[in-house]
Design an enzyme around this catalytic site. Structure first.
Site, PDB file in Angstrom:
ATOM      1  N   GLN A 114       0.922  -1.171  -0.111  1.00  0.00           N
ATOM      2  CA  GLN A 114       0.166   0.069  -0.035  1.00  0.00           C
ATOM      3  C   GLN A 114       0.879   1.245   0.012  1.00  0.00           C
ATOM      4  OE1 GLN A 114      -3.680  -0.759   0.235  1.00  0.00           O
ATOM      5  NE2 GLN A 114      -3.755   1.170  -0.546  1.00  0.00           N
ATOM      6  N   LYS A 129      -2.668  -0.717   6.625  1.00  0.00           N
ATOM      7  CA  LYS A 129      -3.576  -1.788   6.122  1.00  0.00           C
ATOM      8  C   LYS A 129      -4.067  -2.339   7.568  1.00  0.00           C
ATOM      9  CE  LYS A 129      -5.381  -3.584   2.585  1.00  0.00           C
ATOM     10  NZ  LYS A 129      -5.854  -2.884   1.566  1.00  0.00           N
ATOM     11  N   ASP A 169     -12.167  -3.532   2.218  1.00  0.00           N
ATOM     12  CA  ASP A 169     -11.275  -4.307   1.724  1.00  0.00           C
ATOM     13  C   ASP A 169     -12.167  -5.734   1.486  1.00  0.00           C
ATOM     14  OD1 ASP A 169      -8.703  -6.519   1.514  1.00  0.00           O
ATOM     15  OD2 ASP A 169      -8.259  -4.668   0.474  1.00  0.00           O
ATOM     16  N   THR A 212     -11.939   0.635  -8.112  1.00  0.00           N
ATOM     17  CA  THR A 212     -11.020  -0.294  -8.298  1.00  0.00           C
ATOM     18  C   THR A 212     -11.129  -0.929  -9.491  1.00  0.00           C
ATOM     19  OG1 THR A 212     -10.835  -0.665  -5.768  1.00  0.00           O
ATOM     20  CG2 THR A 212      -9.717  -2.036  -7.261  1.00  0.00           C
ATOM     21  N   ASN A 243     -17.053  -6.293  -5.294  1.00  0.00           N
ATOM     22  CA  ASN A 243     -17.116  -4.932  -6.083  1.00  0.00           C
ATOM     23  C   ASN A 243     -16.210  -4.851  -7.107  1.00  0.00           C
ATOM     24  OD1 ASN A 243     -19.287  -3.850  -4.849  1.00  0.00           O
ATOM     25  ND2 ASN A 243     -18.091  -2.856  -3.219  1.00  0.00           N
TER      26      ASN A 243
END
Length: 449
Positions: A114, A129, A169, A212, A243
């Protein structure tokens, strides 16, 4: 000796000793370090300032107990995590993952990745995270609410709009973010942008749900164009059923591709007439398994075993959007044999190192997740901007900004790879471009004693 650079070899051996048995984290560190050999050689100040030692060690790692009560009145205990990996270029930023596989190694690998992903977006966000080994599948809304409230009771001590801004997430969607934010607001007595991925009625951003998947396709479009190709008329494979996968399916279809198969952890659906993302949306909303797709679309077929998709279905464009290390060398060889010309990661590290080597040797275009799936965190950054200014942008405005960010990420990867002698290697380019911005900021800020 894994590295030509004695400095990198020494640092990596230290990382191995300190993080013994944490295979996902060590895999991520080794992959990044391998790309940085020419950068270290050309920039000796990075060794002088101990950049590699510092960048591979989290600034803070928090592990805590999460106690909650299920609907039968039984007390349950899970383990929670938050790793704040690097804040050199901005407040910590990274999602929360709820899945039985979550452990220290996975959280650290995700936080490390990340850091560079956020750097590539061009927005001022550091890397973090978090998550828990809690499994939301099969839980009632009330059980999930109680878990989220317990999780946030501890997490709220460590986050804030200018400190650390979590998001969703795997296992954390709008419902979970809402419960987390509600508890944060109650405990802190403040309404701030301390989480992203919020509902539109309380500070969320349009496009965040789609970001995303859309960003993945925007990046892939740029990558295909470098070879005079496009999505038009291409068969597409997408793994995952959340998603990211759903909106990758939508955008790939809008760009002229035909998604012929999608999978979840149990199996995959295939339809030669093209997967309908609208049906997937409905299944996702009611948390139904992907196998039920065939009940809505008679031309589709469901096959047990998600791994079988890579061997059974041929496609030119492959978008793995499920989880880490889902494609090994054997599956990658099947993907290449099936006619793939491009593989772009919608998940974090879904390809093993062996798989990536297979693509490169075969001349298949390959995009690493830290670049190609950065659209989600980029739009989270845009949500932070809107929260700070108390503004709300239109869908078209956010989508335009997302498209521009993904174009710039692609350009940065290409230029960095070429500058350091890697040719057209987007993996190396992403690692170098993401690293240099963070490393230079760390030097500029000095060593904090």
């Amino acid at each position: 000796m894994a590295f030509k650079s004695e400095y990198l070899e020494r640092v990596y051996e230290s990382v191995e000793r300190r993080n013994a048995g944490e295979k996902e984290f060590l895999q991520a560190v080794k992959e990044v370090f391998t790309s940085l050999e020419p950068v270290i050689e050309r920039n000796p100040e990075y060794e002088k300032w101990g950049i590699m030692e510092r960048i591979s060690e989290p600034e803070r790692f928090v592990q805590f107990r999460v106690t909650w009560v299920d609907d039968s009145g039984k007390v349950r205990v899970n383990r929670g995590y938050r790793v704040q990996f690097n804040s050199a270029i901005g407040p910590y930023k990274g999602g929360i993952r709820l899945h039985p596989s979550v452990n220290a190694s996975i959280i650290k690998f995700l936080g490390f990745e990340q850091t560079f992903k956020n750097s590539l977006t061009g927005l001022p966000m550091g890397g973090a995270k978090g998550g828990s080994d809690f499994d939301p599948r099969g839980k009632s809304d009330m059980e999930i609410m109680r878990f989220c409230q317990s999780f946030m009771t501890e997490l709220q001590r460590h986050i804030g709009a200018d400190t650390d801004v979590p998001a969703g997430d795997i296992g954390v969607g709008g419902r979970e973010v809402g419960y987390l934010f509600g508890q944060y607001k109650r405990l802190r007595n403040e309404f701030t942008g301390a989480l992203t991925g919020k509902g539109l009625s309380f500070g969320g951003s349009l496009v965040r749900t789609e970001a995303t998947g859309f960003g993945l396709c925007y990046f892939t479009r740029e990558m295909l164009a470098s070879k005079g190709e496009s999505f038009e008329g291409k068969r597409v494979l997408v793994s995952g059923a959340g998603n990211v996968a759903i909106y990758a399916c939508k955008k790939a279809t809008e760009l002229g591709g035909k998604v012929v198969a999608m999978s979840n952890s149990c199996g995959y659906v295939t339809d030669e007439s093209g997967i309908d993302y609208r049906v997937l949306e409905k299944l996702y909303e009611r948390r139904a398994p992907i196998s039920e797709y065939v009940n809505e679309v008679p031309t589709a077929k469901y096959v047990e075993g998600s791994r079988n998709m890579w061997f059974d279905v041929k496609a030119e464009v492959v978008l793995p959007c499920a989880t880490q290390n889902e494609i090994d060398g054997e599956a990658a060889r099947a993907i290449v044999a099936g006619g793939a010309i491009a593989v772009a990661e919608g998940a974090n590290m879904p390809n093993t190192p062996e798989a990536i080597e297979v693509y490169k040797k075969a001349g298949v275009l390959y995009a690493p997740g830290k670049a190609s799936n950065a659209g989600g965190v980029a739009t989270s950054g845009l949500e932070m901007c809107q929260n700070s200014a108390r503004l709300s942008w239109s869908f078209e405005e956010v989508d335009r900004r997302l498209d521009d960010i993904m174009k710039n990420i692609y350009k940065s990867c290409v230029e960095a790879a070429a500058e350091y002698g890697f040719g057209y290697d987007l993996e190396a380019g992403a690692n170098i471009a993401g690293f240099k911005k963070v490393a230079d900021a760390m030097i500029a800020e000095g060593v904090v004693y």
